[in-house]
Design an enzyme around this catalytic site. Structure first.
Site, PDB file in Angstrom:
ATOM      1  N   ASP A   2      -1.176   3.806   3.894  1.00 13.67           N
ATOM      2  CA  ASP A   2      -2.002   3.615   2.700  1.00 13.67           C
ATOM      3  C   ASP A   2      -3.284   2.870   3.035  1.00 13.67           C
ATOM      4  OD1 ASP A   2      -0.345   4.692   0.495  1.00 13.67           O
ATOM      5  OD2 ASP A   2       1.091   3.188   1.206  1.00 13.67           O
ATOM      6  N   MET A  25      -6.840   1.471   1.713  1.00 12.03           N
ATOM      7  CA  MET A  25      -7.498   1.073   0.457  1.00 12.03           C
ATOM      8  C   MET A  25      -8.824   0.377   0.746  1.00 12.03           C
ATOM      9  SD  MET A  25      -4.210  -0.585  -1.432  1.00 12.03           S
ATOM     10  CE  MET A  25      -2.632   0.275  -1.460  1.00 12.03           C
ATOM     11  N   GLY A  66      -2.726   1.127  -5.544  1.00 14.36           N
ATOM     12  CA  GLY A  66      -3.325  -0.152  -5.185  1.00 14.36           C
ATOM     13  C   GLY A  66      -2.322  -1.160  -4.650  1.00 14.36           C
ATOM     14  N   PHE A  67      -1.092  -1.050  -5.088  1.00 16.50           N
ATOM     15  CA  PHE A  67      -0.099  -2.062  -4.713  1.00 16.50           C
ATOM     16  C   PHE A  67       1.280  -1.449  -4.527  1.00 16.50           C
ATOM     17  CE2 PHE A  67      -3.433  -3.865  -7.297  1.00 16.50           C
ATOM     18  CZ  PHE A  67      -3.859  -4.941  -6.519  1.00 16.50           C
ATOM     19  N   GLY A  68       2.042  -2.020  -3.602  1.00 15.57           N
ATOM     20  CA  GLY A  68       3.440  -1.646  -3.454  1.00 15.57           C
ATOM     21  C   GLY A  68       4.276  -2.420  -4.462  1.00 15.57           C
ATOM     22  N   GLY A  69       5.535  -2.027  -4.596  1.00 14.16           N
ATOM     23  CA  GLY A  69       6.484  -2.799  -5.390  1.00 14.16           C
ATOM     24  C   GLY A  69       6.351  -2.677  -6.896  1.00 14.16           C
ATOM     25  N   GLY A  87       5.332   5.931  -5.261  1.00 15.27           N
ATOM     26  CA  GLY A  87       5.286   4.750  -6.121  1.00 15.27           C
ATOM     27  C   GLY A  87       6.567   4.501  -6.880  1.00 15.27           C
ATOM     28  N   GLY A  88       7.203   3.381  -6.588  1.00 15.30           N
ATOM     29  CA  GLY A  88       8.387   2.988  -7.350  1.00 15.30           C
ATOM     30  C   GLY A  88       9.636   3.803  -7.065  1.00 15.30           C
ATOM     31  N   GLY A 125       8.130   2.309  -0.100  1.00 16.00           N
ATOM     32  CA  GLY A 125       7.644   1.122   0.598  1.00 16.00           C
ATOM     33  C   GLY A 125       8.600  -0.028   0.402  1.00 16.00           C
TER      34      GLY A 125
HETATM   35  C1  DX5 Z   1       0.464   2.534  -3.769  1.00 16.14           C
HETATM   36  C2  DX5 Z   1       0.694   3.250  -2.472  1.00 16.14           C
HETATM   37  C3  DX5 Z   1       2.115   3.484  -2.191  1.00 16.14           C
HETATM   38  C4  DX5 Z   1       2.940   2.247  -2.093  1.00 16.14           C
HETATM   39  C5  DX5 Z   1       4.340   2.602  -2.462  1.00 16.14           C
HETATM   40  O1  DX5 Z   1      -0.884   2.484  -4.038  1.00 16.14           O
HETATM   41  O2  DX5 Z   1       0.046   4.498  -2.458  1.00 16.14           O
HETATM   42  O3  DX5 Z   1       2.306   4.324  -1.064  1.00 16.14           O
HETATM   43  O4  DX5 Z   1       2.908   1.656  -0.834  1.00 16.14           O
HETATM   44  O5  DX5 Z   1       5.068   1.445  -2.491  1.00 16.14           O
HETATM   45  P1  DX5 Z   1       6.391   1.297  -3.329  1.00 16.14           P
HETATM   46  O6  DX5 Z   1       7.377   2.294  -2.774  1.00 16.14           O
HETATM   47  O7  DX5 Z   1       6.773  -0.111  -3.045  1.00 16.14           O
HETATM   48  O8  DX5 Z   1       6.062   1.543  -4.775  1.00 16.14           O
HETATM   49 ZN    ZN Z   2       0.600   5.936  -0.816  1.00 16.76          ZN
END
Ligand code: DX5
Ligand code: ZN
Length: 215
Positions: free
Chosen positions: A34, A36, A141-144, A175-176, A196
């Site tokens: 990823d 950004m 933008g963010f994991g988790g 995502g998620g 992730g």
């Molecule tokens: C979010 C990223 C995802 C993220 C997924 O912007 O594109 O690839 O890392 O993370 P999880 O699985 O934790 O939602």
């Molecule tokens: Zn991604």
């Protein structure tokens, strides 16, 4: 059985080599990377120099998800760093078709990501040029973050479009995704699961990947 693409965004950056080697030995199919830029999304992650280092640890497919504006400026650099597939955001591309031609001409698989608010229908006239659609099931933008339930309907709509057009585009869901919801996501029509947090926050990431692979 879906392809599993762990997202390195949730890896331990102080032990990146260890985590890359763990993924290399695991049943993971892709490395989901990823990128950004702090402009298209409100976060900054890593770029080509880190990807180039990771490339030394594995020959698995590098699925590079660009959450950046003007991706055409950097496509060649990501190829040189070791990307096998390059995914650009529809929302970030004024000339999406041209961007896809560029990615293909550089020898990479083409990917298009769409945000939760973007209808699958907007892919209708370009689907035959896309190897992988990355359906964002969270705001990028963010994991988790938590999986947005409406994404299931979008997976079904995209599956219908792919069948109608008789193309082989893969549906990736990003995502998620976790052990609890992955079965439903696969049943809706997903081919590739990005995970992730679910992988890297689990006690045994390699085992979590195996469990996802069995669904
Ligand atoms: C979010 C990223 C995802 C993220 C997924 O912007 O594109 O690839 O890392 O993370 P999880 O699985 O934790 O939602
Ligand atoms: Zn991604």
């Amino acid at each position: 059985m879906a392809l599993i693409a762990p997202s390195l965004l949730s890896a331990d950056f102080l032990n990146l080599e260890r985590d890359c080697k763990m993924l290399d030995k695991s049943e993971a199919d892709y490395f989901h990377l990823d990128v950004m830029d702090g402009r298209f999304v409100p976060n900054i992650s890593f770029g080509m120099s880190i990807i180039k280092q990771m490339r030394k640890t594995t020959s698995k497919f590098f699925d590079v998800h660009l959450m950046i504006l003007e991706p055409e400026k950097y496509a060649e650099d990501f190829r040189k760093a070791g990307a096998d597939g390059l995914t650009v955001h529809l929302e970030a591309c004024v000339h999406l078709h041209r961007n896809l031609q560029q990615i293909r001409s550089l020898g990479m698989k083409t990917g298009v990501a769409i945000n939760p608010h973007t209808p699958v229908d907007l892919l209708r006239d370009v689907i035959h040029d896309i190897d992988l659609v990355c359906l964002m099931s969270v705001n990028p933008g963010f994991g988790g973050q938590s999986f947005i339930p409406h994404s299931l309907q979008k997976i079904k709509d995209l599956r219908q479009l792919i069948t109608e057009r008789n193309v082989h585009t893969l549906i990736e869901v990003d995502g998620g995704v976790n052990i609890e919801n992955a079965g439903t996501i696969i049943a809706a029509g997903a081919d590739v699961l990005v995970a992730g947090n679910a992988v890297f926050s689990s006690p045994d990431p390699s085992d979590t990947i195996s469990q996802l692979k069995k669904l």
